[in-house]
Design an enzyme around this catalytic site. Structure first.
Site, PDB file in Angstrom:
ATOM      1  N   GLU A  17      -1.464  43.642  20.907  1.00 54.00           N
ATOM      2  CA  GLU A  17      -2.006  42.431  20.374  1.00 54.00           C
ATOM      3  C   GLU A  17      -3.634  42.329  20.439  1.00 54.00           C
ATOM      4  O   GLU A  17      -4.132  42.989  21.275  1.00 54.00           O
ATOM      5  CB  GLU A  17      -1.640  41.111  21.321  1.00 54.00           C
ATOM      6  CG  GLU A  17      -2.245  39.985  20.747  1.00 54.00           C
ATOM      7  CD  GLU A  17      -1.248  38.527  21.421  1.00 54.00           C
ATOM      8  OE1 GLU A  17      -0.149  38.441  21.576  1.00 54.00           O
ATOM      9  OE2 GLU A  17      -2.280  37.536  21.656  1.00 54.00           O
ATOM     10  N   TYR A  49      -4.774  33.821  16.261  1.00 58.59           N
ATOM     11  CA  TYR A  49      -5.305  32.918  15.328  1.00 58.59           C
ATOM     12  C   TYR A  49      -5.910  31.944  16.085  1.00 58.59           C
ATOM     13  O   TYR A  49      -5.294  31.322  16.991  1.00 58.59           O
ATOM     14  CB  TYR A  49      -4.132  32.342  14.719  1.00 58.59           C
ATOM     15  CG  TYR A  49      -4.305  31.451  13.398  1.00 58.59           C
ATOM     16  CD1 TYR A  49      -4.551  31.986  12.105  1.00 58.59           C
ATOM     17  CD2 TYR A  49      -4.273  29.890  13.484  1.00 58.59           C
ATOM     18  CE1 TYR A  49      -4.904  31.191  11.055  1.00 58.59           C
ATOM     19  CE2 TYR A  49      -4.344  29.493  12.405  1.00 58.59           C
ATOM     20  CZ  TYR A  49      -4.745  29.870  11.279  1.00 58.59           C
ATOM     21  OH  TYR A  49      -5.181  29.141   9.889  1.00 58.59           O
ATOM     22  N   ALA A  51      -7.781  28.422  17.465  1.00 61.29           N
ATOM     23  CA  ALA A  51      -7.034  27.034  17.679  1.00 61.29           C
ATOM     24  C   ALA A  51      -7.793  26.214  16.540  1.00 61.29           C
ATOM     25  O   ALA A  51      -8.815  26.538  16.145  1.00 61.29           O
ATOM     26  CB  ALA A  51      -7.663  26.478  19.018  1.00 61.29           C
ATOM     27  N   HIS A  77      -0.376  35.997  13.783  1.00 62.21           N
ATOM     28  CA  HIS A  77      -0.274  34.710  14.414  1.00 62.21           C
ATOM     29  C   HIS A  77      -0.614  33.398  13.574  1.00 62.21           C
ATOM     30  O   HIS A  77      -1.551  33.619  12.637  1.00 62.21           O
ATOM     31  CB  HIS A  77      -0.893  34.537  15.830  1.00 62.21           C
ATOM     32  CG  HIS A  77      -0.677  35.543  16.665  1.00 62.21           C
ATOM     33  ND1 HIS A  77      -0.677  35.613  17.984  1.00 62.21           N
ATOM     34  CD2 HIS A  77      -0.033  36.812  16.572  1.00 62.21           C
ATOM     35  CE1 HIS A  77      -0.445  36.404  18.884  1.00 62.21           C
ATOM     36  NE2 HIS A  77      -0.162  37.510  17.984  1.00 62.21           N
ATOM     37  N   GLY A 108      -0.072  26.259  19.399  1.00 67.72           N
ATOM     38  CA  GLY A 108      -1.532  26.452  19.311  1.00 67.72           C
ATOM     39  C   GLY A 108      -2.127  26.149  20.539  1.00 67.72           C
ATOM     40  O   GLY A 108      -1.532  25.051  21.397  1.00 67.72           O
ATOM     41  N   ALA A 125       6.008  24.153  17.671  1.00 67.84           N
ATOM     42  CA  ALA A 125       6.228  25.156  16.910  1.00 67.84           C
ATOM     43  C   ALA A 125       7.405  25.212  16.269  1.00 67.84           C
ATOM     44  O   ALA A 125       7.603  26.030  15.131  1.00 67.84           O
ATOM     45  CB  ALA A 125       6.082  26.550  18.163  1.00 67.84           C
ATOM     46  N   HIS A 149       6.077  26.387  30.132  1.00 74.71           N
ATOM     47  CA  HIS A 149       4.773  26.083  29.639  1.00 74.71           C
ATOM     48  C   HIS A 149       4.258  25.299  30.497  1.00 74.71           C
ATOM     49  O   HIS A 149       4.787  24.002  30.916  1.00 74.71           O
ATOM     50  CB  HIS A 149       5.134  25.574  28.195  1.00 74.71           C
ATOM     51  CG  HIS A 149       3.763  25.284  27.264  1.00 74.71           C
ATOM     52  ND1 HIS A 149       3.164  23.933  27.518  1.00 74.71           N
ATOM     53  CD2 HIS A 149       3.290  25.920  26.558  1.00 74.71           C
ATOM     54  CE1 HIS A 149       2.195  24.217  26.802  1.00 74.71           C
ATOM     55  NE2 HIS A 149       2.165  25.305  26.034  1.00 74.71           N
ATOM     56  N   GLN A 175       4.334  34.995  27.572  1.00 75.60           N
ATOM     57  CA  GLN A 175       3.105  34.792  27.899  1.00 75.60           C
ATOM     58  C   GLN A 175       3.172  35.796  29.034  1.00 75.60           C
ATOM     59  O   GLN A 175       4.290  36.105  29.456  1.00 75.60           O
ATOM     60  CB  GLN A 175       2.978  33.412  28.602  1.00 75.60           C
ATOM     61  CG  GLN A 175       1.491  32.994  29.099  1.00 75.60           C
ATOM     62  CD  GLN A 175       0.344  33.459  27.953  1.00 75.60           C
ATOM     63  OE1 GLN A 175       0.027  34.563  27.864  1.00 75.60           O
ATOM     64  NE2 GLN A 175       0.020  32.469  27.094  1.00 75.60           N
ATOM     65  N   GLN A 211     -11.414  37.080  35.384  1.00 78.43           N
ATOM     66  CA  GLN A 211     -10.948  36.613  33.754  1.00 78.43           C
ATOM     67  C   GLN A 211      -9.517  36.413  33.562  1.00 78.43           C
ATOM     68  O   GLN A 211      -9.283  35.251  32.965  1.00 78.43           O
ATOM     69  CB  GLN A 211     -11.548  37.898  32.765  1.00 78.43           C
ATOM     70  CG  GLN A 211     -11.418  37.685  31.373  1.00 78.43           C
ATOM     71  CD  GLN A 211     -11.427  38.673  30.379  1.00 78.43           C
ATOM     72  OE1 GLN A 211     -11.129  40.029  30.905  1.00 78.43           O
ATOM     73  NE2 GLN A 211     -11.899  38.760  29.592  1.00 78.43           N
TER      74      GLN A 211
END
Ligand code: FAD
Length: 286
Positions: A17, A49, A51, A77, A108, A125, A149, A175, A211
């Site tokens: 990705e 993509y 937001a 995406h 998103g 989604a 989520h 994820q 990070q």
């Protein structure tokens, strides 16, 4: 080029990705990274993509570039945020014209604090998946969150909504997470809801502890204490990356041994960690 549903039907997929670069320099770095990773013969690569459509043109440009200039299958995406049905129809038509057959349909990321991205014709989604499915010809992926989520009220509703979404889509990408049990538990929970579509684990090799910790907090993944301890307080980037690769390789091996249908690497537009993990796992390269 290929539909990802067909690739998965043939066997495991290994994928990468990227995010669309903002500057000419970042564009060069990404071009080099993609060239370096092409020799690993990935099943596909995907491009994020921003937001609210903030990277609409740049995402399209990278996806189209991969389609035309490399031998790799690209996936774009696409998110619900701030898009009308007319916007999405136009974006899909442009991808069809460019020969792009794979879309990852997402809710998103929430807009930055204070930003008003504008109204959307889609609540979830799943609504976007249904629109894309009606356009015909696309292989559709969705997001899955092994540790739930962060906006889900509870585990049961999270799995129910995910199962409904996956019934309409071809596959999911997760994820990132750091303990294989989260993934296997989710796969079992979906199976008990009658869903056995391929769920590709998302892998984030830690190259920068702070990070990744921040990203984990935002995405609902736990950055486990054992991992923080194993990395320690070293400010030595090379040492952190070495441990990150070691940990990710162990996770990938466990996932593949347990039957995962592939691996999807969040590369942060760099190739080193991914190439190293590939080598350690003995995965095929051209
Ligand atoms: P949804 O499936 O809409 O779910 C969001 C929440 O709504 C969940 O809690 C779900 O349980 C709940 N829900 C779903 N349906 C219903 C319903 N009918 N009633 C009530 N609740 C419901 N974000 C970006 O902006 N750009 C990217 O490029 C991007 N790439 C990603 C790639 C991967 C592999 C992953 C895993 C995530 C990515 N994201 C990206 C992040 C993603 O957009 C966010 O996690 C987002 O907050 C949720 O997306 P979703 O597709 O899971 O949404």
């Amino acid at each position: 080029m290929a539909r990802i549903a067909d690739l998965l039907a043939r066997g495991r997929t290994f994928s990468f990705e990227f995010f669309p670069p903002k500057t000419d320099y970042a564009q060069l770095t990404l071009g080099r990274t993609i060239a370096e990773l092409e020799s690993l013969s990935p099943g596909f690569v995907s491009v994020t993509y921003g937001a609210g459509g903030s990277t609409r043109a740049r995402t399209h440009a990278v996806v189209e570039w991969v389609r035309k200039e490399t031998h790799i299958t690209p996936m774009a995406h696409l998110t619900c945020t701030a898009h009308t049905r007319a916007d999405i129809s136009e974006i899909l038509a442009n991808y069809t014209d460019a020969g792009v057959e794979n879309i990852l349909a997402l809710g998103g990321d929430p807009p930055a604090a204070g930003a008003d991205p504008g109204p959307s014709d889609y609540s979830y989604a799943l609504d976007l998946v249904e629109h894309i499915a009606s356009a015909d010809g696309f292989s559709i992926g969705v997001a899955a969150h092994p540790e739930m989520h962060p906006r889900s009220a509870d585990r049961a509703s999270d799995r129910r909504h995910l199962a409904e979404k996956l019934k309409r889509a071809d596959f999911a990408i997760t994820q990132f997470f750091f303990e294989a049990d989260h993934y296997f538990r989710m796969v079992d929970e979906l199976a008990s809801l009658g869903v056995d579509k391929p769920i590709i684990p998302g892998i984030m090799p830690v190259t920068n502890k702070n990070q990744v910790k921040r990203m984990a907090e935002l995405s609902g993944s736990v950055f486990p204490a054992w991992l923080a301890e194993r990395i320690g307080d070293s400010g030595d980037e090379a040492e952190v990356a070495r441990i990150g690769v070691e940990v990710a390789t162990e996770l990938c091996a466990t996932l593949l041994d347990g039957g995962a249908p592939g691996l999807h690497f969040f590369t942060m537009n760099r190739s080193n960690a991914t190439r190293e993990i590939y080598g350690r796992l003995g995965l095929p390269t051209s």
